[in-house]
Every structure is written in structure tokens, then in C-alpha cells.
Design an enzyme around this catalytic site. Structure first.
Site, short mmCIF file in Angstrom:
data_model
loop_
_atom_site.label_atom_id
_atom_site.label_comp_id
_atom_site.label_asym_id
_atom_site.label_seq_id
_atom_site.Cartn_x
_atom_site.Cartn_y
_atom_site.Cartn_z
N GLU A 127 6.07 25.69 75.01
CA GLU A 127 5.88 25.03 73.73
C GLU A 127 4.41 24.67 73.52
OE1 GLU A 127 9.39 22.73 72.05
OE2 GLU A 127 8.03 21.11 72.59
N GLU B 291 2.73 27.68 72.53
CA GLU B 291 3.10 28.02 71.15
C GLU B 291 2.29 27.18 70.17
OE1 GLU B 291 7.24 27.41 70.21
OE2 GLU B 291 6.98 28.08 68.14
N CYS C 135 14.08 20.55 71.36
CA CYS C 135 14.89 20.32 72.56
C CYS C 135 16.26 19.76 72.26
CB CYS C 135 14.19 19.31 73.48
SG CYS C 135 12.53 19.76 73.87
N SER D 158 9.64 24.70 66.76
CA SER D 158 9.24 25.53 67.89
C SER D 158 10.38 26.51 68.16
CB SER D 158 9.01 24.64 69.11
OG SER D 158 9.06 25.43 70.27
N LYS E 276 25.03 18.90 73.11
CA LYS E 276 24.77 19.97 74.08
C LYS E 276 26.03 20.80 74.31
CE LYS E 276 20.44 19.21 75.27
NZ LYS E 276 19.41 20.24 75.09
N GLU F 103 25.82 23.11 71.60
CA GLU F 103 24.69 24.03 71.75
C GLU F 103 25.04 25.19 72.69
OE1 GLU F 103 21.32 22.66 74.04
OE2 GLU F 103 19.91 23.71 72.74
N GLU G 260 24.26 32.68 69.94
CA GLU G 260 23.01 33.33 70.38
C GLU G 260 22.59 32.87 71.78
OE1 GLU G 260 23.34 31.18 67.93
OE2 GLU G 260 21.64 29.81 67.74
N CYS H 193 17.00 10.69 74.36
CA CYS H 193 18.22 11.12 75.05
C CYS H 193 18.85 10.02 75.89
CB CYS H 193 17.92 12.32 75.95
SG CYS H 193 17.09 13.62 75.06
#
Lengths: 565, 162, 573
Positions: free
Chosen positions: C278, C281, C298, C318, C357, C360, C365, C502
Site C-alpha cells: 500500500e 501504491e 483493510c 487502495s 470478515k 469478505e 473474487e 478493529c
């Protein structure tokens, strides 16, 4: 409208045109037919009578000499359709289209009044022709409904002719805001929505509250089943509400008002909307009213069917377009009302009193009524009673006078059992308390409430367990569901009552009902919940034996409840 | 559910709804006003109508739906051509709401809240229509009050509504 | 100050203080149910009622402000009786399935029933009957257990500004639900699970996936590896009865081994990796005129939020996968290759403070390895239950170390668990990479703390880097609206979905409030300080990963395995 002179001119012109309604024969007009256009008479097909009458007038070539005016509710719904014929003020009842010919050809054209259409007092040999002599009107005192016999609710000129907007003119040009509030305080007027809080105090709190803009709100969400007073005012005299609100706007420094009306009252909405338009056209709403620099306007908000929106915080939330759930007070609307701004909220009837107080003075107003309850109260009288309809009486009139003199007693020679006041928030008052003078405090002491004015008469055939169940069913249906005592507690009370009414009651049920009822009263979030147990408590208080009979003997003496075999 | 957007009448409906929404665009305070008008236009408030209103006023669909299901006036399902509202106000109750409801149930084979299969009538129970003097009463299509009802009078009343 | 009397004791408090808070000052604890400090203050449940002299009814102490001269009694027999009957009513509309409820013994309603000594419910009438919604991979709603406190609506509407839930119908039929009874899986619910964190009962809970993990552990063919998110080590202790702020890193590793995991790895490792990807990036975007500000990616609740509500801003995100998903794709490629294990046999478990999560890992994908990269996600709460079921006395377990290589990490990876942590970790690395100098003071205090929107400008060589940090989606919205309006000149923005980051995620131990969040944050920075290495680019295992496998940040393999793309979703579809 930039000056009092303009108002006076309209009044003068119109008064001349309306002299016939004061009893003066007119050179150009033969009669004014005031046909009651209240919901009761409309459903008794008064419009067909109007059509028939128009036809008869045309046939006789005098259509241009007689005006037919659809008024607001005149009160005696049971006799509908009713009409008053001016200039002689003859009151006719139970009119049918076929009577139109006689009224036109005999009464209007020849002056021969028609006895068979007249009202006859109970026990009287002769009918009473003149409306002023009719006993059930004579015992009433009309302040709120002052215009319902005389004016066309769609005509602002009619309203002005009967002193309409003169109070607003006085308030804007001759009084300081503090003086207005002082006058309202001095009048002793208490909120007609039911709780009976001092209207003047409410205004004073809002005037003193910091925050701007401020708002004026009219509660026309008359949800109490068995009450249609506000509807009668809005349909019959919408300008009186507009004028009252505008006066308040001046007193507290508000420029915007809202009238919250139930969607179930389309005619009231239509008439109010028209009245608002007319008031704007005449500069009685809008900018710089009476050249005083005061601006005020009103919007209608439609209630979409939730009884709880009669509760003030719920109503305010509903105006904002949200679920009408009440919120805890404080803050009170005087400090945080619509959009969180200081707001005065009064009900329709309260507003309709205001012009009279300002115009005639607090002292005149306070001369009517009892020590702590001033003025008059409008009641919707219904149920097992001869003369159902709308009445207005001075505070302090006894229940007996209302039920037996004005209301004409109980039909079919049945015995009076109780009168229910205050709807789902109120209670049942039994025969032994019939001589109670009706005011806020005496009704409260009996476990009932004044409420907004619904008064349902119950006779010996009414089962009190069934009545209590009816009201609980209503409350369960209308509970907003926010607070647990109301949401679950009323449901449990209903279930217990339902069991009792089906012969499945148990020893201890009455005590459990009482325990729940007292808890809900003390713990529910809003007025709806806090008063919801009243119908049960008051019926247990006065008719405990009926509950016991259902539980112990599985019997309903009135044969209303369907008990198990 | 969302009906096909290629349907022309659907486009027309979208336009008509936009005209209702326009004065309140971006103003959540107008929600109840808009819903009332939208229901008068469409007859009920299906999802696509609520979505368009939500997006027009800038509120979530949840907010709209919460309001729709709170107020008795709003309906999520299509209703019949004629709405029969039986008054269950106190005065009517003590004078025979139960009888009126039972007669209608028997005549139309309907429970309150339901619509006849031919979409002719929707039956509902309402609280006080303010015609206590005429108890027991019902109101049809929100305007025609029929009072002092008795079982044998009801069929003739219904016949007036095709 | 306002002076009042509570239970015969004088107390002076700030104006605007509630009676409830004032009572706490004189040692009077008033029970509550719907109330949740700062989140939900609506006076609905009527459990916190007190007697106020002169008032006609009892007063809800949570919402009623104090007034001068007020005389309050919090525990008269009448008050206690009223509260008890209210509670009895609430229980009369509750399924009473306590013994088979995930929230058994961690339930505010149950606690109240015990506290009030309820031994009987005298009402046997109707109960709320609405079907459960178990469509979502993250959370399960069971309206039968709902007490209509509306905390979930408040947190979803006011804190997260997602507004996936509303009160439907009214009275006894009231239901908390999405519009048209939509399934949570099919609408703009971001699966953050904050509702499950505030629910006082078992009406909204995380989907319990422990059975899947037990089954995998029991399967001899499976090589079961586990990764633990940064926040879990400062949370797990609470799920096992320890004080908030307890650090259970070594005990967690030891316990996971005893549960039978073949390898115990650490998401902190891929957190370090994220910084390299990141960070590069960001530098690339700054240098090449790419879309700025760049926003961290994230947090899967945040990603879903952006896809629904700000699909026009997706190119600001990102392209880095979250550390969890980077780990999943590496464990089934790099690690599998290195250890000579067929990736098909690897079962990858994540321990996360997060319900999103769970969603996720099931995104279609997320299969760069050719398999579902992460097989199952457990929240901290679920791991706590597994420890208890296995009879692990965590406090007395010897502390153990993570396995190499995917368990090797730095303090920079660790602080990913707290709001501002990703930014701070990135700054530690970007600064040294860009300037080639060693950072003297690596504690970026401006990034820390739980205020909703933090902004800072950090001089990195010649470039003043403007950054913003938000936690809680309502705060993210404020910054996103600035971007939309063209008023945001930041380079880099960190967004964490949940309040506090988190450590306050939807999978955290219950209760989680502001004080507890702060304690977990303190513990996080303590862990950071304890680490030998505190900068991601110094992580030797990450360096080895690049040398052995990935080659370089943003390289071809990185793109294949560590980066992803997003789906514009919109609302009301």
C-alpha cells in the site's frame, strides 16, 4: 388587509347582506336556507334535499331570491338532515327530498310554516318552530360553535360579518404580545385536548423560550373513537382556528403554523384549505397583516392514521415526516417542539376559543364556567341516547343535565348505566355520580377525564367488561410500541379481559388487571400509555360485580359476551 | 418487486411521482405528505414507489418503510376499487359494529384487511369516522357515509358500488 | 452546577447530566436495558425508572436531566415493584430459550431477571413470532428474542449511517428489520456487526462457525492453519473473563496449538506486507498523478459501505486486499509451495474481531490461490467459546510464539488493530523509504486515539503528506462527502469501519464500550512497544517473501495475489 378599516368595511357590507339571518326580511331575498352540512347530515343525505330544493326553487322561478348555504355541524345529528330557514329562524328536522316542494312553495313563498317537519320537545303537544326556543339548544352556550348556525364556512366574509378577525386586528394593532398572553392567562382557558393545562401558561413558556423560529401548531388529530368536536369546528368554522393561531403567533413571536388533521376528515381538510386560501387572499395571513409588520402563515399536515399522534410529542414527530412515536418530556414542546424549536401546541377547540377571549376580554370569558374550569366545553354526545350529536355547554353543567335534558335521555325506556368520557384515556361514570358538575377536576376525581369531549352513554344492555375490552383492543391496536409497559402491558390486559369475556377468567384476574393497570399508569412513556388502563380501572371500580359474574359464574347478564358453554 | 422499466406506463408513473416529489426533493420532512399523495395516485405503496420517494427525498428505504408501516392509512398491497371502512368508534361499537362487520364478512366472504377476488371491495375496520350520530356506520371510498345500518340494509348499499 | 438529592444524599453535577449518571456519583446503580451510553438514550424500556418528588409518574433516569432542587429516590419499594413488573412483561414476550442461546450468561435481559429474582412469569399470552434471518454470512437476526431497545437501529443509523434497520409496524407487532423484510445478505447492510455488539440479548448475534472449525480440526486430511488478527490478542482475554486491556498473545497462541491447529500464524505478518504494497501504491499514485486521496482497504465493512453508498469513489480505494485475504492467498500458494502441501488440503481459519470478515472471505473474487483463500472466519467471541469448550484455562497457559514464517511480525502490523494504526505503520515505512533516513521518533501520536476524524500533515522529505484518519462509518461519510465536494486535499486516508478501529469491531467481546475500547487501544500500543521490530519494512519474513516469491512490491505476483477490485453496488437495488 392593511388596516382595521378595511376589515370594518367588509364587515359592514356583509352584515347588510346577512341581515336576513338576524330576522330582518329582505327586499331582494326571500330566504336563507341554512342546511346543516355536518358529516351526520351529509350521510343522512342532506345534499339530496338541497338538490330537490334547488329544483323546486327553479321551478317556481325564485332561485335567485333564495340562498341555500351548507353550514358546519349544527349539533343534533340524530335529527338530520336539519335546516334553519331565515328570516323566521324556523328549525326543520328529518328532511327528505320530497319535503323540498312544501318548504319552497308553502313556507318560503306563502309564509306557511310546516309543523310536521318541526322539532317537538319530549312530552310537548305543540312543536317548537323557532330555533331559539328549542329546549336542547337553549340550555347550551355557544362560544366555540358561535358561528355554526349562521355562517357559510366557505365564506370568509360571513366569518368577518360575525366579528371574525376583529380579535386578530385588535391583537395586532392594539395589544402588546405580553398583553395577549396575560389576557389568555386571565381567561382561565385550559387545554381542550384533555389534559387541561393552562393555555396562557403554555404560551408564556414558549414566548420565554430561547430559540428561533418558533411555531404554532393545531392538533386536529381527533382520534378518540366517539369524538367529532374538532371536526365540527374545522368543517363549520375553520377561520376561528386560523385566527386563534395567528393571535398566538403574534403573542409568542412565531411566523409559521401547522394544522395537523386526520386524513379521515377530508371535508375538514378541504374547508380548512379553502379558508387558508381566502385568508391569504384577504391579507389575513401572509406578510404585514393589518399593517402591523406581523407575518404569519399556516400549512396543513395530514395525519395518516395513528391515534398516538394526538399525543403532543408524537404529533410533532409526525409533522416532521417520521413515525409518530412519542419521546420523553422534558424537553417540552415549549422549548423543543417542531424541528426542535419552541412550539405552542393546542387543539382545535382551544384555538377556536381564542378570538372570543381577545375580542370580548378575559373577564367576560371567565364569567362562564366553574372556579377552576372556565368557559364552555364541546361534547360529542353519542351511544344509547336520544339526541346524539354535538353540544356545547358551560363548564360545570351536570352530567344529568347533559344526558337527560340536552340529550333527551335513553331510548326505548332502558335504564341509564354509565357515561363514558375521555375515550380510551377516560373512564365510565355510573348513575350515582350523575349530578357531578362537569369540569376537569371533578371528572378526574371520579377516575374519568374530561378528555377531548367524547361522551358515550351506556344503558343497561351494555356489558362493562365488553366496554373495557373494546377500549383495550383500541389501545393495543394504537400503541406505538416504543415503551414496554404499553406495548406488552396493554396486550396482556387485553388478553386477560378477553379470557374473562369468554368465560375463561380465573380467580385473581381482577387483581392482576389492577396491578398491571396501576403499573402502566405509572411507567408508560406517554399520555396514551399512562391513561390506557383508565377504562379498565374505572369499570372495575364501579362495576366490579360484572367482572366477578363473568369470572365466577361464566355469565354475562347483558348477553353481550359470548361465553363458553 | 420492481417491474420492467421498459413498460411505458411505468415511465409515466415515474414522471407522475416525480411531480409529487419535486416540491419536497431533498427534504425528508415532506415524507408523509408525499406518501399520502403517492398512495392517492397509485392506490398503494409498492416497493418501487417507496424507492423512488426515498431517493427523491434523500432518506433510506428503511426510513420510508418504517413510516409506511406505522400509519394505518398507508397500504403495501393493492386494494379493491371500493374501500369499505366499518366504523369501530365507541358509539358505533355499542350500537352494532360487530353486527355490521359480521354481515359484511358473510356477504363478501372477507376478513378485515382483505380484498375480494374480483378487486371490487376491500374491507377494513377503522376508528371513529365522526358520524357517531348515525351509529352504526360505515364509510365507502372515504366519502360516502352510510349510517344507522341494519343487516338487511347492507346488501342494497353494496349494490351501489360496481 | 445543579444541586439535587438522590436517596437522601446531596450531589452536585453539571447541567444536562442525566439522573442515571448523577445517581452513579452517590453509589446508586440504576438498572437499564435499552440505554447505551452515547448511543441510545430514548427511555423506551422503562427499567431505569426512579421516583422524583412531585412527578405524577415514575421518571426514566437515563433520559431525564437533573434539575435544581430535584429530590430523587432510586430504590423505593414502589419503584422496585414497577421495574420488576415491567421486566416480567418483557419476559412474557421472550422465548426463554436461554440455555440454548449464544448469549447465555452474557445477556443483559438474563442478568436483569437474575437481579430482580424473577421466578415466575404470570402472563401466558401471545409472543412475537417473526422468522429469523440467517441469510448473512456474518450475522443472524432472531426477532423473537428482540426487546425492541433499538440500540441496533441507533448504532446502524447514527454511528454507522448505514440505516439497514428500521422499526416496522407498531404496537405489539413492532419488528426491527430492513424494509420489506429484505434479507441482510441482499441489501446495503455492510455486515459490520456493530448491531450484534450492542444487542442486549441474543436477537442479533454473529453467525457461529465454530462447528466448521471443529470439523476441520477433526479431519486428519486437513492441514489446518490459523491467522489471528492484530486486535484479537487484546480482546480474547475478555472473552475468557479477564479484565479489558489484558494482553493474551502468548496464551492465545498456546491455546490454538492445544486446539489442534497445525500452524499458528499471524495476520500481523500480512499487515506488514500490506504496508509495503500500500505504501508503494501511495508513492506511485503521488508520483504518477494517480487518484488521490488514496483510501485504505483493510476493513471489509468499509469496503462494502463504499461500494453501496460511494460507488463513484471506488477508484480512491487502495487496490490492496485486506491483510486477512493477503494471508489467505499466500498460505495456499507461497506457504503451500514452500512446505510442499497440496493447497487443497490446507484449511485456512481466521480469528478476527470482525463479522464483516466472514462476509469478505466469501466474496467470489477472494480465490486468487485457486481455492477460497480463507475458508472460515471466527470472531473473537467464537474463539473464546472454543477455548472454554476445550477446557483451556487460558490465563494459566504458558505463553508461546507464533510459527514461522507467516507468524513473524512487527509492531507496525500490531497497531493495525487501532484507529490510526494503519496510517502510523505506513508513515513509519514511507518516511524511511522516501527519505532513506532512520526515523527518530516512530510514535506518531497524531494518529492515535478514538476521535472520529483525525487530520495531520507529516513532512516526508520534501513532501508535506496530508493525511486523515476516520473510524466509524458516520465519520468516514464526513470525509467522503468532502472528497465528493472536491474539498479534500489529503494524500492518504485511513478508514476503519468500526468505532475505535478493529479493537471495537463487531466480533469483539461483549460488552464493548468507549472505556473498554480505550483499554484495548492502550494494550495495542503496549504490544507495539514490546516488539523487537516496529517497522513493517524491517520484517525479515516479509523481506524473504519478496525475495523468494513475490519479487517486489506491486510486482506481477503481487497484483495477482495481493490486489483486488471492487464492485459498485448502490442502494435499494
Amino acid at each position: 388587509m392593511k388596516s382595521l378599516d378595511e376589515l370594518a368595511k367588509i364587515k359592514e357590507n356583509r352584515r347588510e347582506a346577512l341581515k336576513i339571518r338576524e330576522g330582518f326580511p329582505s327586499a331582494t331575498e326571500k330566504a336563507h336556507v341554512m342546511m346543516c352540512g355536518g358529516a351526520g347530515c351529509i350521510s343522512s343525505k342532506c345534499l339530496e334535499v338541497v338538490d330537490a330544493m334547488k329544483e323546486a326553487l327553479s321551478k317556481n322561478g325564485i332561485a335567485d331570491q333564495v340562498q341555500i348555504i351548507l353550514t358546519g355541524c349544527m349539533g343534533p345529528c340524530d335529527m338530520g338532515p336539519v335546516a334553519i330557514i331565515y328570516p323566521d329562524a324556523t328549525f326543520y328536522r328529518r328532511l327528505k327530498p320530497k319535503d323540498a316542494g312544501a318548504i319552497v312553495e308553502e313556507h318560503i313563498m306563502k309564509g306557511n310554516k310546516i309543523p310536521r317537519l318541526m322539532y317537538r320537545a319530549p312530552g310537548a303537544k305543540e312543536p317548537t318552530p323557532n330555533v331559539k326556543d328549542i329546549d336542547l339548544f337553549a340550555k347550551q352556550k355557544k362560544i366555540v360553535l358561535r358561528n355554526n348556525f349562521y355562517i357559510d364556512p366557505t365564506s370568509i366574509e360571513d366569518y368577518i360579518a360575525n366579528d371574525g378577525y376583529a380579535a386578530l386586528g385588535k391583537a395586532l394593532t392594539k395589544m402588546q404580545p405580553e398583553e395577549i398572553i396575560e389576557e389568555v392567562k386571565k381567561s382561565g382557558l385550559r387545554g381542550r385536548g384533555g389534559a387541561g393545562f393552562s393555555t396562557g401558561m403554555k404560551w408564556a413558556f414558549t414566548a420565554a423560550a430561547s430559540g428561533a423560529p418558533k411555531y404554532v401548531v393545531c392538533n386536529g388529530d381527533e382520534g378518540d373513537p366517539g369524538a367529532f368536536m374538532d371536526r365540527s369546528v374545522l368543517e363549520g368554522d375553520p377561520h376561528s382556528v386560523i385566527e386563534g393561531m395567528a393571535i398566538c403567533g403574534r403573542a409568542i413571536g412565531a411566523e409559521q403554523g401547522y394544522v395537523y388533521v386526520r386524513a379521515e376528515y377530508p371535508l375538514a381538510i378541504e374547508r380548512l384549505d379553502l379558508a387558508l386560501q381566502k385568508a391569504r387572499e384577504n391579507g389575513l395571513l401572509g406578510k404585514d397583516i393589518f399593517g402591523s409588520g406581523f407575518n404569519f402563515d399556516i400549512e396543513i399536515r395530514i395525519g395518516a392514521g395513528a391515534f398516538v399522534c394526538g399525543e403532543e410529542t408524537a404529533l410533532l414527530t409526525s409533522i416532521e415526516g417520521r413515525r409518530g412515536e412519542p419521546r420523553p418530556r422534558p424537553p417540552f414542546p415549549a422549548n423543543a417542539g417542531v424541528w426542535g424549536k419552541p412550539t405552542v401546541l393546542n387543539n382545535v377547540e382551544t384555538w377556536a376559543n381564542i378570538p372570543e377571549i381577545i375580542l370580548k376580554g378575559a373577564d367576560a370569558y371567565a364569567s362562564v364556567g366553574t372556579e377552576k374550569s372556565k368557559g364552555t366545553k364541546v361534547f360529542a354526545l353519542a351511544g344509547r341516547i336520544n339526541n346524539t350529536g354535538i353540544i356545547e355547554v358551560p363548564m360545570g353543567t351536570t352530567l344529568r343535565e347533559i344526558v337527560f335534558e340536552i340529550g333527551g335521555g335513553i331510548p326505548r325506556k332502558k335504564a341509564f348505566k354509565a357515561v363514558q368520557t375521555g375515550g380510551p384515556s377516560g373512564g365510565c361514570i355510573p348513575a350515582e355520580h350523575l349530578d357531578t358538575p362537569v369540569d376537569y377536576d371533578s371528572l378526574g376525581a371520579l377516575g374519568a377525564i374530561m378528555g377531548s369531549g367524547g361522551m358515550i352513554v351506556l344503558d343497561e344492555d351494555t356489558c362493562m367488561v365488553d366496554i373495557a375490552k373494546f377500549f383495550l383492543d383500541f389501545v393495543v391496536d394504537e400503541s406505538c410500541g416504543k415503551c414496554s409497559p404499553c406495548r406488552i402491558g396493554t396486550k396482556r390486559m387485553y388478553e386477560i379481559l378477553d379470557n374473562i369475556s369468554k368465560g375463561k377468567g380465573k380467580e385473581g384476574d381482577i387483581e392482576l388487571l389492577e396491578e398491571l393497570a396501576l403499573m402502566i399508569k405509572a411507567t408508560a412513556l406517554c399520555g396514551l400509555g399512562q391513561t390506557a388502563p383508565n377504562p379498565v380501572l374505572s369499570t372495575i371500580r364501579y362495576f366490579r360485580n360484572e367482572y366477578e359474574e363473568h369470572i365466577r359464574d361464566q355469565k354475562c347478564s347483558c348477553n353481550v359476551c359470548e361465553l363458553k358453554e | 418487486m420492481v417491474t420492467c422499466a421498459c413498460n411505458a406506463s411505468n415511465d409515466e408513473l415515474t414522471k407522475q411521482l416525480d411531480r409529487i416529489i419535486d416540491p419536497y426533493r431533498g427534504n425528508p420532512g415532506g415524507l408523509i405528505q408525499v406518501l399520502t399523495k403517492a398512495q392517492n395516485l397509485v392506490g398503494y405503496l409498492p416497493r418501487r414507489v417507496q424507492v423512488q420517494i426515498a431517493e427523491g427525498l434523500g432518506v433510506s428505504l428503511q426510513e420510508v418503510y418504517g413510516v409506511v408501516t406505522f400509519y394505518a392509512f398507508f397500504s403495501l398491497i393493492p386494494r379493491g376499487r371500493h374501500k369499505i371502512s366499518v366504523c369501530a368508534g365507541t358509539a358505533c361499537y355499542v350500537k352494532g359494529t360487530k353486527m355490521v362487520t359480521k354481515t359484511l364478512k358473510d356477504l363478501l366472504d372477507l376478513k378485515p384487511g382483505q380484498t375480494t377476488p374480483d378487486s371490487r371491495f376491500t374491507l377494513e375496520i377503522v376508528r371513529c369516522i365522526g358520524a357517531c350520530g348515525l351509529a352504526p356506520a360505515m364509510i365507502i371510498d372515504g366519502k360516502d357515509v352510510h349510517g344507522r345500518l341494519e343487516p338487511e340494509l347492507i346488501p342494497a348499499v353494496l349494490e351501489q358500488y360496481a | 452546577m445543579i444541586n439535587l438529592t438522590i436517596d437522601n444524599q446531596q450531589v452536585a453535577v453539571e447541567p444536562g447530566t442525566s439522573i442515571l449518571e448523577a445517581a452513579q456519583k452517590v453509589g446508586a446503580r440504576i438498572p437499564t436495558l435499552c440505554y447505551l451510553k452515547d448511543i441510545n438514550v430514548i427511555g423506551a424500556c422503562r427499567i431505569c425508572l426512579v421516583e422524583v418528588q412531585g412527578a405524577k409518574t415514575f421518571i426514566p433516569s437515563c433520559v431525564a436531566p437533573v434539575a435544581e432542587g430535584m429530590v430523587v429516590r432510586t430504590n423505593t419499594p414502589a419503584v422496585l415493584k414497577a421495574r420488576k413488573l415491567v421486566l416480567e412483561l418483557i419476559l412474557s414476550d421472550h422465548p426463554m430459550e436461554c440455555l440454548t442461546c449464544l448469549r447465555n450468561q452474557n445477556c443483559e435481559l438474563q442478568d436483569l431477571a437474575k437481579e430482580f429474582g424473577i421466578t415466575e412469569v404470570r402472563f401466558d399470552g401471545a409472543k412475537t413470532e417473526y422468522p429469523a434471518d440467517d441469510s448473512s454470512p456474518a450475522i443472524v437476526r432472531d426477532p423473537r428474542k428482540c426487546v425492541l431497545c433499538r440500540r441496533c437501529i441507533s448504532v446502524c443509523t447514527n454511528v454507522q449511517t448505514v440505516q439497514a434497520l428500521c422499526a416496522v409496524n407498531r404496537g405489539f407487532d413492532t419488528l426491527i428489520s430492513p424494509a420489506f423484510n429484505e434479507k441482510l445478505a441482499d441489501m446495503e447492510c455492510v455486515q459490520c456487526g456493530q448491531c450484534s455488539l450492542v444487542c442486549p440479548t441474543g436477537a442479533i448475534v454473529e453467525r457461529d462457525d465454530t462447528a466448521k472449525v471443529w470439523a476441520a480440526l477433526a479431519d486428519p486430511k486437513k492441514h489446518v492453519v490459523v491467522q489471528t488478527a492484530p486486535a484479537t490478542r487484546v480482546q480474547l482475554g475478555e472473552a475468557l473473563g479477564a479484565e479489558p486491556g489484558s494482553i493474551f498473545t502468548g496464551q492465545m497462541v498456546a491455546g490454538l496449538r492445544r486446539l489442534g491447529f497445525d500452524k499458528v500464524f499471524d495476520t500481523d505478518f500480512t499487515a506488514d506486507l500490506t504496508i509495503l504494497e500500500e505504501g508503494n501504491e501511495l508513492l506511485q499514485r503521488v508520483t504518477n498523478g494517480g487518484t488521490l486521496p488514496m483510501i485504505t482497504s483493510c476493513s471489509p465493512g468499509w469496503i462494502k459501505f463504499c461500494e453501496h453508498f460511494y460507488p463513484d469513489l471506488l477508484n480512491h480505494l487502495s487496490t490492496c486486499k485486506s491483510p486477512q485475504q493477503m494471508f489467505g492467498s499466500l498460505v495456499k500458494t507461497y506457504y503451500a509451495e514452500k512446505e510442499g502441501i497440496d493447497p487443497e488440503d490446507i484449511y485456512c481459519v481466521s480469528i478476527m474481531p470482525c463479522t464483516a470478515k466472514k462476509y469478505e472471505c466469501q466474496r467470489p473474487e477472494m480465490n486468487s490461490s485457486g481455492y477460497q483463500d480463507v475458508d472460515v472466519v471466527l470472531t473473537t467471541r467464537e474463539l473464546g467459546r472454543m477455548f472454554i469448550q476445550a477446557g483451556l484455562d487460558a490465563a494459566n497457559l504458558p505463553e508461546e510464539e507464533y510459527d514461522a514464517p507467516l507468524g513473524i511480525s512487527t509492531g507496525a502490523g500490531e497497531i493495525f488493530g487501532a484507529s490510526g494504526g494503519v496510517m502510523e505503520a505506513a508513515l513509519r515505512t514511507v518516511y524511511e523509504v522516501v527519505t532513506g533516513e532512520t526515523l527518530e521518533n516512530i510514535d506518531f501520536e497524531v494518529c492515535r486515539g478514538i476521535s472520529g476524524v483525525k487530520e495531520a500533515t507529516v513532512q516526508v522529505g520534501d513532501l508535506p503528506v496530508k493525511v486523515a484518519i476516520t473510524n466509524g462509518l458516520g465519520n468516514a461519510r464526513k470525509v467522503l462527502d468532502k472528497i465528493r465536494a472536491g474539498e479534500a486535499d489529503y494524500h492518504f486516508i485511513e478508514v476503519m469501519c468500526c468505532p475505535g478501529g478493529c479493537i471495537g469491531g463487531g466480533g469483539s467481546p461483549i460488552p464493548t464500550d468507549i472505556d473498554i475500547r480505550l483499554k484495548r487501544i492502550d494494550a495495542t500500543y503496549t504490544e507495539d512497544e514490546r516488539m523487537a521490530l516496529r517497522k513493517s519494512h524491517e520484517n525479515p519474513a516479509v523481506k524473504a517473501l519478496y525475495e523468494e516469491f513475490l519479487e517486489k512490491p506491486l510486482g506481477h505476483k503481487s497484483h495477482e495475489l495481493l490486489h483486488t477490485k471492487y464492485t459498485p453496488r448502490g442502494v435499494n437495488k
